[in-house]
Design a protein around this motif. Structure first.
Motif, mmCIF file in Angstrom:
data_model
loop_
_atom_site.group_PDB
_atom_site.id
_atom_site.type_symbol
_atom_site.label_atom_id
_atom_site.label_comp_id
_atom_site.label_asym_id
_atom_site.label_seq_id
_atom_site.Cartn_x
_atom_site.Cartn_y
_atom_site.Cartn_z
ATOM 1 N N GLU A 91 0.788 -1.239 0.000
ATOM 2 C CA GLU A 91 0.000 0.000 0.000
ATOM 3 C C GLU A 91 0.817 1.285 0.000
ATOM 4 O OE1 GLU A 91 -3.118 0.638 -0.632
ATOM 5 O OE2 GLU A 91 -3.369 -1.481 -0.990
ATOM 6 N N THR B 177 0.277 2.968 -3.436
ATOM 7 C CA THR B 177 -0.915 3.827 -3.377
ATOM 8 C C THR B 177 -0.660 5.154 -2.659
ATOM 9 O OG1 THR B 177 -2.263 1.833 -3.312
ATOM 10 C CG2 THR B 177 -3.345 3.887 -2.742
ATOM 11 N N ASP C 233 -7.376 1.456 -7.157
ATOM 12 C CA ASP C 233 -6.755 0.590 -6.151
ATOM 13 C C ASP C 233 -7.755 -0.465 -5.687
ATOM 14 O OD1 ASP C 233 -4.854 -0.376 -4.385
ATOM 15 O OD2 ASP C 233 -5.427 1.008 -2.786
#
Length: 246
Positions: free
Chosen positions: A86, A90, A237
């Motif tokens: 993550e 992201t 995502d």
């Protein structure tokens, strides 16, 4: 209706952007310029943020794993997987949407309101391809590199912070970092980074390209590009995670 209008206009712009380049040498030179401007110039902020986040994740994990039945090497493992899955893909992309995206929207929007884009069209130059294609290619190329750099520096941040704070020993941390490594996680997050890189470059370019007005509208387009790109990154995502982990 407004969403459908913008989606259609965005698709038409991308068709124009990816039309065949007229002069390859000029595009190649511009691509190198954009790689330096959008990618190389972002290395410093990526390293700083990743080192701090690696250290913070390590400390948070150690504070929440006070149970003596849990082996301490799980702290290193948790830091590694959090960075790969993550943070370095992201969260870092959300941050770069602010830095890189606003820069692209402002640059192209300024060229629009000063009629430089109109001048290029009058001279027969495909302004969309000339201005936007090198930016998209450059950031898609450098995004995976920034992703790998972020993971490496984030792990170093944990390696520095964990032993220094007494949360974990160096040996346990390194044992956790190398324990039960899943290469698929890197592949998955690398693919996400490519998609996010395309969004970070193309969406602000679209908003800047169709700015209508003056400096105030350019500022609004810059802000809107950060918000829109961030929402799209989170949306994709969610979609990609659902597809690749189903």
């Amino acid at each position: 209706m407004k969403f459908i209008f913008h989606l259609g206009q965005y698709m038409l712009l991308m068709k124009k952007v990816f039309s065949r380049p007229e002069r390859h040498k000029i595009y190649w030179r511009q691509l190198l310029v954009e790689i330096e401007k959008l990618g190389i110039d972002s290395i410093g902020i990526v390293v700083i943020i990743s080192v701090f986040m690696g250290g913070i994740i390590t400390l948070q994990l150690s504070y929440n794993m006070s149970n003596p039945f849990l082996p301490s090497y799980l702290i290193g493992l948790g830091n590694r997987d959090t960075l790969i899955l993550e943070f370095s893909s992201t969260i870092l992309s959300l941050m770069l949407a602010g830095k890189v995206g606003s820069n692209i929207a402002t640059e192209i929007g300024s060229m629009r309101i000063t009629e430089q884009i109109d001048s290029m069209e009058i001279m027969g130059i495909n302004s969309a391809s000339f201005l936007i294609l090198p930016k998209i290619l450059a950031f898609v190329i450098v995004s995976p590199m920034l992703f790998v750099l972020s993971i490496a520096t984030g792990l170093i941040g944990g390696l520095i912070t964990g032993p220094m704070s007494g949360a974990i020993t160096t040996a346990d941390y390194l044992n956790g970092v190398t324990y039960a490594f899943v290469p698929y996680y890197v592949t998955f997050s690398g693919l996400k980074t490519l998609v996010f890189g395309f969004l970070i470059a193309s969406v602000p370019a679209y908003l800047g390209y169709y700015v209508d007005g003056g400096a105030l509208e350019v500022g609004k387009a810059s802000t809107q590009s950060v918000v829109t790109t961030s929402v799209l990154i989170l949306f994709f995502d969610l979609i990609l995670t659902q597809i690749f982990f189903k």
